[in-house]
Scaffold this active site. Sequence first.
Site, PDB file in Angstrom:
ATOM      1  CD  GLU A  17      -1.601  -2.245   1.964  1.00 34.26           C
ATOM      2  OE1 GLU A  17      -2.488  -3.167   1.899  1.00 34.26           O
ATOM      3  OE2 GLU A  17      -0.262  -2.734   1.665  1.00 34.26           O
ATOM      4  CG  LEU A  18       4.809   3.631   1.610  1.00 35.33           C
ATOM      5  CD1 LEU A  18       3.861   4.504   2.429  1.00 35.33           C
ATOM      6  CD2 LEU A  18       5.621   3.016   3.006  1.00 35.33           C
ATOM      7  CB  ILE A 438      21.978  -2.962 -17.553  1.00 30.41           C
ATOM      8  CG1 ILE A 438      23.426  -1.878 -17.324  1.00 30.41           C
ATOM      9  CG2 ILE A 438      22.151  -3.840 -16.555  1.00 30.41           C
ATOM     10  CD1 ILE A 438      24.337  -2.088 -17.160  1.00 30.41           C
ATOM     11  N   GLY A 439      20.185  -4.601 -19.831  1.00 29.59           N
ATOM     12  CA  GLY A 439      19.609  -5.940 -19.956  1.00 29.59           C
ATOM     13  C   GLY A 439      17.996  -5.664 -19.712  1.00 29.59           C
ATOM     14  NE  ARG A 522      13.430  -3.353  -7.760  1.00 31.29           N
ATOM     15  CZ  ARG A 522      12.404  -4.037  -8.433  1.00 31.29           C
ATOM     16  NH1 ARG A 522      11.509  -4.363  -9.032  1.00 31.29           N
ATOM     17  NH2 ARG A 522      13.229  -4.945  -9.126  1.00 31.29           N
ATOM     18  CD1 TRP A 568      20.244 -10.078  -3.492  1.00 29.13           C
ATOM     19  CD2 TRP A 568      19.665  -9.123  -5.566  1.00 29.13           C
ATOM     20  NE1 TRP A 568      20.606  -8.644  -3.754  1.00 29.13           N
ATOM     21  CE2 TRP A 568      20.172  -8.302  -5.228  1.00 29.13           C
ATOM     22  CE3 TRP A 568      19.010  -8.777  -6.619  1.00 29.13           C
ATOM     23  CZ2 TRP A 568      20.314  -7.664  -6.213  1.00 29.13           C
ATOM     24  CZ3 TRP A 568      18.925  -7.850  -7.656  1.00 29.13           C
ATOM     25  CH2 TRP A 568      20.001  -7.272  -7.209  1.00 29.13           C
ATOM     26  CG  ASP A 606      23.466  -9.235 -14.951  1.00 26.53           C
ATOM     27  OD1 ASP A 606      24.159  -9.099 -15.610  1.00 26.53           O
ATOM     28  OD2 ASP A 606      21.898  -8.872 -14.678  1.00 26.53           O
ATOM     29  CD  GLU A 673      26.829   3.694  -8.991  1.00 27.24           C
ATOM     30  OE1 GLU A 673      26.813   5.030  -8.947  1.00 27.24           O
ATOM     31  OE2 GLU A 673      27.965   3.720  -7.655  1.00 27.24           O
ATOM     32  CG  HIS A 702      18.105   3.289  -9.477  1.00 27.06           C
ATOM     33  ND1 HIS A 702      19.684   2.927  -9.580  1.00 27.06           N
ATOM     34  CD2 HIS A 702      17.621   1.788  -8.470  1.00 27.06           C
ATOM     35  CE1 HIS A 702      19.703   1.501 -10.155  1.00 27.06           C
ATOM     36  NE2 HIS A 702      18.496   0.860  -8.690  1.00 27.06           N
TER      37      HIS A 702
END
Length: 765
Positions: A17-18, A438-439, A522, A568, A606, A673, A702
Amino acid sequence: MTKTTIVGYPRIGVNRELKFTTEAYFKNEIDAKELSAKAKELRQEYWNKQREARIDIIPSNDFSYYDNLLDTAFLLNIIPERYKKLRLSPLGTYFAMARGYQKGDKDVKALPMKKWFNTNYHYIVPEIEKDTEFSINDTKPFDLYREAKALGIDTKPVIIGIFTFLKLAHLNTDKTFEKCLEELSQVYIEVLDKFEAEGISYLQIDEPILVTDLSESDINLFKDVYNKILAKNYKFKTILQTYFGDVRDIYPHLKDLKFDAVGLDLAEGKKNIELIEKYGFPKDKVIIAGIVNGKNIWINNYKKSIDIIKKLKKYVDEDRLYIGTSCSLLHVPHTIAKEDKISKDYIESLAFAEQKLVEVNDLRELSKDDKYVENNKYTENTNILERKNSNSICFNKDIRSKVENLKDEDFVRAEDFDERRKTQKEYFNFPILPTTTIGSFPQTKEIKKLRQSLRKGEISENQYEDEIKEKIKDIIKFQEEIDLDVLVHGEYERTDMVEYFGRLLHGFLFTQNGWVQSYGTRAVKPPIVYGDIKRENPMTVKWIKYAQDQTDRPVKGMLTGPITILNWSFPREDLELKQIAYQIGLAIGEEVLDLEAAGIKIIQIDEAALREKLPLRKEDWREEYLDWAIPAFRLTNSKVKIDTQIHTHMCYSEFSDIIKEIDDMDADVISIEAARSDSSLLDFLHENNFKLEIGPGVYDIHSPRVPTEEEIEELIKTMIGKLDIKKLWINPDCGLKTRGMKETKPSLINMVKATKKVRSYTPGV
């Protein structure tokens, strides 16, 4: 009596929601008042959940619209002049620091982002300028305390400590760290005075920097500044909260500090127990035992936790022992209540934030006496763990055998870098400063709707694939039109760079709503490594080959590397990380060879997350991580031909301290980066004769702002001045998935135009 508490709670919302509300604010679909109302609704929901779970000391000010370190900078008036000059509202200034601002003649980049210690969460790097005047600039921590108080909840406000804040900030000033510490301490005292006036009972001061390597000077500065800040002997109890590791350097000095309580991570900080056994625990302080793991999603092992509590009770009495989480629950999803598609065989062994609240309270109750073995909660916990460990998915004899039989040659390419580079230069014949991305390209509403239609059964698999192919055709055509040198297929068939592969590999579980905040708005849904990993079929070949068939220019095969997939995901706890990494490495290696056999000559693997799980103490780097993480990457591409070019990509990280290891990855090209950072990384690469060809990002994806052709040209010129132009690639700093085509197209057009302009006047080109 033993009390319970947690370090912090997720804020993005059970249904994100945020995220959606904040993004609606960015699009001017709602105003600041509506955003504030939704945020208040979410905060009250979280506080009530904790109260219902009988958490005794509930945190406040762990909530943020974007990032807590940015909140702290805003609180302390650490706002660079370029953002003040925009003359926006306070909220507008706050978001400009986070996302950048571009409107009319006003064009300011966002502050840099870096990874928060060893997590996948990104924080905004505060910037202290020469003319920065430290002062209290915001009332949020005090407002939120009063907001909870109105609900009948006396919370402990949470603030990031002065030492961690300054260690993570960028000092763009002539002032030394010590001088900033001295000046800023006066403002921290004012903050504590205001909390005293509010009548708080507890204040949590987060100092995770204490789990990193500290010098003797660091320790003395830390002691001095807090003895100064806490000199008034406030009526409220002060908590020194640490997480993500052990406090071996400062532990012997805890007795000299004026804090009333110390929070210790007993999940990752395994040496903390050894420190307590060696030095004891200060008799004037409370210990907050971080026993429930705030970074993983498995149920707590009640037997092991109660054994730890028993050890602690030898050093502290019951009134000075509080039970808590190892870190903020920000790093896990909200609740398993929304997961009705995962079999009970699996779901019963998972615990998200809501369930961890229950575990904290269970451990308080179970550890009261030795009758816990008769308690139904304890018995059920034991039974669930036994069922999980005997699940057939957790052991695959064939995969285990392949890992055990790996040989040295399985980790090394046949030809060395220089030999490969010469062959590849002749084979590809790229211009100087080859351009690529980058992809990924933007995941538009149309793409998301298409995927949703497939899930709902509104379209067939064939219809879905036909639509994806049209998208691939269009993006290939666009890349040709703007004259990129190396193309990508856009990754329209993929939701997330880790989830996509996990769904095609045996051994992973996936949630419906297991969202975790990565940065700002994100959110990601990390897969769960439940069992042994095996590749059963090709995962990307048909899409990449289709894209390559549409053009004469090379199209990159796009894969996610084993360390990023592991880092991840939520890893299993019953198998060494090295073994999991090698299992994934073997699977990705099979995909690499299939891509090569299909005629794909450039393959990007990656490793965006390589650095983030680097142990926080240097003495642990090699044995606990690098000695198997680098080989796991090499395992993926050791068998390719000499003219197959291997690329890799890394996201926001500090690379200087592992530059040799990155070289040792033995890829052919790496993209990193650099758009939000200064040129220090480029200087370091130059000074250390970095071997690989490299693509430092020339603009920040970003942020929604569109970089001008001129600024990209200037950045390329800076790069040429520091790096070998014959090894330099031009690309954005990350994938374009989270952007819109509205800003993506002009940004890439400007990138290519700037590159061509530099080529036109660069000597020797």
